[in-house]
Design a protein around this motif. Structure first.
Motif, PDB file in Angstrom:
ATOM      1  N   VAL A  63       0.839  -1.193   0.000  1.00 12.37           N
ATOM      2  CA  VAL A  63       0.000   0.000   0.000  1.00 12.37           C
ATOM      3  C   VAL A  63       0.876   1.245   0.000  1.00 12.37           C
ATOM      4  O   VAL A  63       1.863   1.302   0.735  1.00 12.37           O
ATOM      5  CB  VAL A  63      -0.901   0.014   1.244  1.00 12.37           C
ATOM      6  CG1 VAL A  63      -1.744   1.278   1.285  1.00 12.37           C
ATOM      7  CG2 VAL A  63      -1.797  -1.199   1.236  1.00 12.37           C
ATOM      8  N   LEU A 116       1.886  -4.363   5.866  1.00 15.51           N
ATOM      9  CA  LEU A 116       0.744  -4.416   4.971  1.00 15.51           C
ATOM     10  C   LEU A 116       1.012  -5.192   3.697  1.00 15.51           C
ATOM     11  O   LEU A 116       0.241  -5.132   2.762  1.00 15.51           O
ATOM     12  CB  LEU A 116       0.300  -2.992   4.625  1.00 15.51           C
ATOM     13  CG  LEU A 116      -0.153  -2.169   5.824  1.00 15.51           C
ATOM     14  CD1 LEU A 116      -0.650  -0.814   5.358  1.00 15.51           C
ATOM     15  CD2 LEU A 116      -1.229  -2.893   6.591  1.00 15.51           C
ATOM     16  N   SER A 126      -4.822  -3.645   3.397  1.00 12.96           N
ATOM     17  CA  SER A 126      -4.201  -3.292   2.124  1.00 12.96           C
ATOM     18  C   SER A 126      -5.249  -3.140   1.039  1.00 12.96           C
ATOM     19  O   SER A 126      -5.262  -2.162   0.272  1.00 12.96           O
ATOM     20  CB  SER A 126      -3.180  -4.358   1.727  1.00 12.96           C
ATOM     21  OG  SER A 126      -2.608  -4.080   0.476  1.00 12.96           O
TER      22      SER A 126
END
Length: 820
Positions: free
Chosen positions: A31, A45, A85
């Motif tokens: 992300v 993430l 995410s």
């Protein structure tokens, strides 16, 4: 660097994890940090690694199958980090419905950490807010604040809570939330105070509104904010019957602007305030000032209506002019004729000119032509007299009488050869002959222009067009025209296309020579890039053998900063990436970052871009802002900062700087989304990126003068058509601002044009920009040559559009090619 391998694995990951797929699109493996709420570790993430054995046990069906559906395998519980995410990715691309689903699942996931739960609630509140679900947003944000009152994100939650309550017309509740926000951070007091005052006005508490606006006014020195707040404060003063105070605010705005529309609005509003306070004569004087000085402003028209209703005398010509610009054409014609009849012998030609233009706007072309003939017959020597000839020819052509238009142009050029517009008349006559495929007549007229007016700005292009017509007709005289252009006009912008065409026409050894000359003259130009492709035998928009994507945001950054240090002679220990104090301590920068974090994007852009423009000649500052803007997701500003860096550098083009810097100027944002639709519609993803860069510079909120919207600048009517073709229920025009809608719709439409025009990218792009009907017409003029097709386009905008996208694509191909 990562070579592209399609999106099959991403789709499989979604299927395995049971994620809400953001319009069937996969999330990125990481992300963007800018999208994360504070306190969430970006390193946590990454999507979980899927083992080869796990992948091998799943065979998802991508198309409907006639075979019986097997017993489904239980879907494993998604990892919380994967859910977060996916949710943040859906927010990034504007798919808030899918974001809500993923945030809700994250909030309910048993293994979610405290930080993930906070991110889920805050993200869910924002997603509901963006969807207009104000009650759901209020409930979610209230829950967040109850559970996490000391969170660093509590200030943001209170601001969004204020927006959610304001959306439900809970004005008092909104005020309370906004005031709570200011308790955390008063940096944006001028902005938030404005919202508080608006709520007070809605409640009818004018005194409180005035007090809030005055506080907001005292909290800023930014010119744009001062203007906006002063106008709002004046409105509050009016509502409180403080007319003199309102006029003072309008006059304060007048004193700091030279914008005609703003000046007219301030005069109209001040006039109204004066009139309602009983100072009618002063008020009407303000109206008259607007009418007499800013006739094109709509507020001047409103002032005119008030003056007429009050029986105040207004000069008829000025009255007609204001009506004309307000599209009130019949009243305009009547006013202009009163002006003409008041002095039938000595009136200037302007009245006839605007009467003719009004008739054109009404579609009454015969009356427009008659008015222009009257102007020509009665006003020789007037500054508008020669314009009237060309306007007459333009109307004749629009009426379908091209021959009459040609004769009008030739009559003027032959009868009045010393007039300034005579060569333009010849040009228009030649262009009309060219449009009728009367190439020999067009060639003669272009030659006449170049011969009779060799110093005119259109003479070089006339030689180019004459050569193109001769080439089209199979006449070797084309070479002579282009050689004459190159010899006679060494500084002309038209040399580059002339050299290209000489290279196309002459034997291969000459092509290489002329291609090198084109590159030397204008290395960054379309014609230089096209010439290089022709010499190399590269077809238009030929994709690279393989695309190589950056391996993370820092791929190549070290090399770029070594280049910067060497060029700018900087100490090796200097941190080049972090914003300098000249940037970070600028109040506009601080306000802009906070505004962006709150989702007030247009306000943030105004503040941050002010800093960018002021430091446009500072290469290091431009580099630092390009990085900072990229991290924020302010992509257009990042590209403009990178462009400023490259322009200031010794490099001749984006290909002469380190690849990292070139990719800042030619980025691949929304890559997963682009790769998905490219795969679906069998398009080259670099082709889509080149289109997005030209259309919007990756600014999802972009809107053109023609009302085109979003990353790929789809106009509403085309959006409705595409939604119907895709079976996209519930489509609304505002959806075009969402990246996942705009990219899909744009890709669908350009793919449809490619299919309609036999895969020809030149014709497809002209259809995307100028309409399929025009593209079909131009294609009929030059069906077998992209280069001749480009020159056959009769409108400058689609021609430039193809040239720019071709240039952008060449840079993308070079910057993301494994062989580069």
């Amino acid at each position: 660097m990562q070579k592209t391998a399609g999106i099959t694995l991403f789709s499989l990951v979604f299927a395995l994890l049971g994620l809400s797929a953001c319009d069937s699109l996969a999330p990125p493996t990481l992300v963007p940090t800018a999208a994360l709420p504070k306190g969430v570790d970006p390193g946590a993430l990454r999507l979980p690694t899927i083992s080869s054995s796990a992948v091998a046990t799943v065979e998802p069906s991508l198309t409907p199958s006639p075979t019986p559906t097997p017993t489904p395998t239980a879907t494993p519980t998604p990892f919380p980090s994967a859910l977060l995410s996916a949710a943040l990715y859906c927010v990034e691309i504007g798919d808030y419905k899918a974001a809500v689903q993923n945030f809700e699942r994250l909030a309910a996931a048993p293994r979610s950490t405290a930080g993930q739960l906070q991110a889920a609630l805050l993200g869910l509140g924002e997603a509901h807010l963006r969807l207009g679900g104000f009650a759901d947003a209020e409930a979610t944000l209230g829950e967040f604040l109850a559970l996490y009152p000391t969170s660093p994100e509590a200030a943001k939650a209170n601001f969004w809570l204020g927006q959610a309550r304001q959306g439900q017309e809970d004005w008092q509740g909104a005020i309370a939330a906004y005031e709570e926000y200011l308790e955390y951070d008063d940096t944006l007091s001028a902005y938030v105070g404005d919202l508080i005052a608006e709520c007070h006005l809605e409640m009818g508490d004018n005194a409180a509104a005035v007090e809030a606006y005055e506080a907001a006014l005292a909290g800023t020195t930014a010119a744009d904010r001062l203007t906006s707040i002063r106008e709002h404060l004046a409105r509050a003063y009016l509502a409180s019957d403080q007319h003199e105070a309102a006029v003072e605010q309008y006059d304060a705005v007048r004193a700091v602007t030279d914008d005609s529309a703003t000046l007219a609005r301030m005069d109209y509003l001040a006039g109204y305030a004066l009139i309602v306070s009983g100072r009618r004569e002063e008020g009407y004087a303000r109206y008259l000032r607007a009418v007499n000085n800013y006739p094109a402003a709509y507020d001047s028209y409103l002032a005119l209506v008030e003056l007429v209703d009050a029986g105040i005398r207004v000069d008829d010509f000025q009255r007609g002019l204001v009506d004309y610009y307000a599209d009130a054409y019949l009243p305009a014609i009547a006013a202009f004729y009163r002006h003409i009849e008041a002095d039938p012998e000595n009136h200037p030609a302007d009245g006839h000119w605007y009467v003719a233009r009004s008739y054109v706007a009404l579609g009454n072309l015969p009356s427009a032509l008659a008015e222009l003939d009257l102007l020509i017959d009665t006003h020789p020597g007037d500054p508008l007299w020669d314009d009237a000839w060309l306007e007459k020819a333009k109307i004749q052509a629009a009426a379908g009488n091209a021959e009459a238009a040609v004769q009008t142009c030739l009559g003027f050029a032959s009868g009045y050869p010393s007039y300034q517009l005579a060569p333009i008349a010849l040009w228009r006559a030649a262009a009309l002959r060219e449009r009728e495929d009367d190439w020999q007549s067009a060639i003669q007229l272009y030659h006449r222009l170049a011969s009779d007016y060799p110093d005119h700005e259109d003479a070089p292009e006339a030689l180019l067009r004459a050569g193109l017509m001769a080439f089209h007709a199979g006449d070797e005289e084309a070479i002579l025209d282009w050689e004459e252009l190159v010899e006679r006009y060494p500084g002309s912008e038209w040399i580059a296309p002339a050299l290209l065409w000489l290279g196309i026409t002459l034997p291969p050894e000459a092509a290489a020579k002329y291609g090198a000359q084109t590159a030397a003259l204008a290395p960054d130009s379309y014609y230089a890039i096209r010439a290089a492709d022709l010499v190399a035998g590269v077809a238009p928009f030929a994709p690279p053998a393989a695309i190589v994507w950056p391996d993370g945001e820092a791929d190549g950054k070290g090399e770029a900063e070594d280049w910067l240090r060497q060029w700018l002679e900087l100490d090796p220990g200097v941190d080049l990436a972090t914003a300098s104090s000249a940037i970070s301590t600028d109040p506009r920068w601080e306000r802009g970052l906070r505004l962006w974090d709150l989702g007030l994007e247009s306000e943030a852009r105004a503040e941050l871009n002010g800093v960018r423009r002021d430091l446009a000649h500072d290469p290091l500052g431009s580099y630092q802002m390009a990085l900072a803007f990229r991290e924020l997701g302010l992509y257009r500003s990042s590209i403009l900062a990178a462009n400023a860096l490259i322009s200031a550098s010794p490099a001749a083009s984006p290909l002469d700087v380190p690849r990292f810097v070139g990719q800042l100027a030619y980025p691949a944002y929304y890559r997963q989304l682009v790769e998905s639709v490219a795969d679906e519609y069998e398009l080259d993803p670099l082709f889509i990126f080149a289109m997005i860069r030209q259309e919007s510079l990756f600014e999802s909120s972009a809107r053109s003068w023609a009302s085109a919207r979003g990353l790929m600048q789809v106009i509403p009517s085309t959006g409705e058509y595409i939604a119907g073709q895709l079976g996209w229920s519930g489509f609304q025009t505002e959806d075009l601002y969402k990246p996942f809608v705009s990219i899909r719709f744009g890709a669908f439409y350009v793919a449809e044009q490619l299919e309609a025009f036999d895969g020809d990218p030149y014709v497809a792009l002209s259809a995307y920009n100028g309409g399929p009907g025009n593209a079909a017409y131009w294609s009929g003029l030059a069906p077998d040559s992209p280069d001749l097709f480009l020159e056959a386009i009769t409108f400058s905008e689609p021609r430039r559009y193809i040239q720019r996208i071709y240039t952008h694509y060449a840079y993308y191909r070079a910057l993301y090619d494994t062989q580069a």
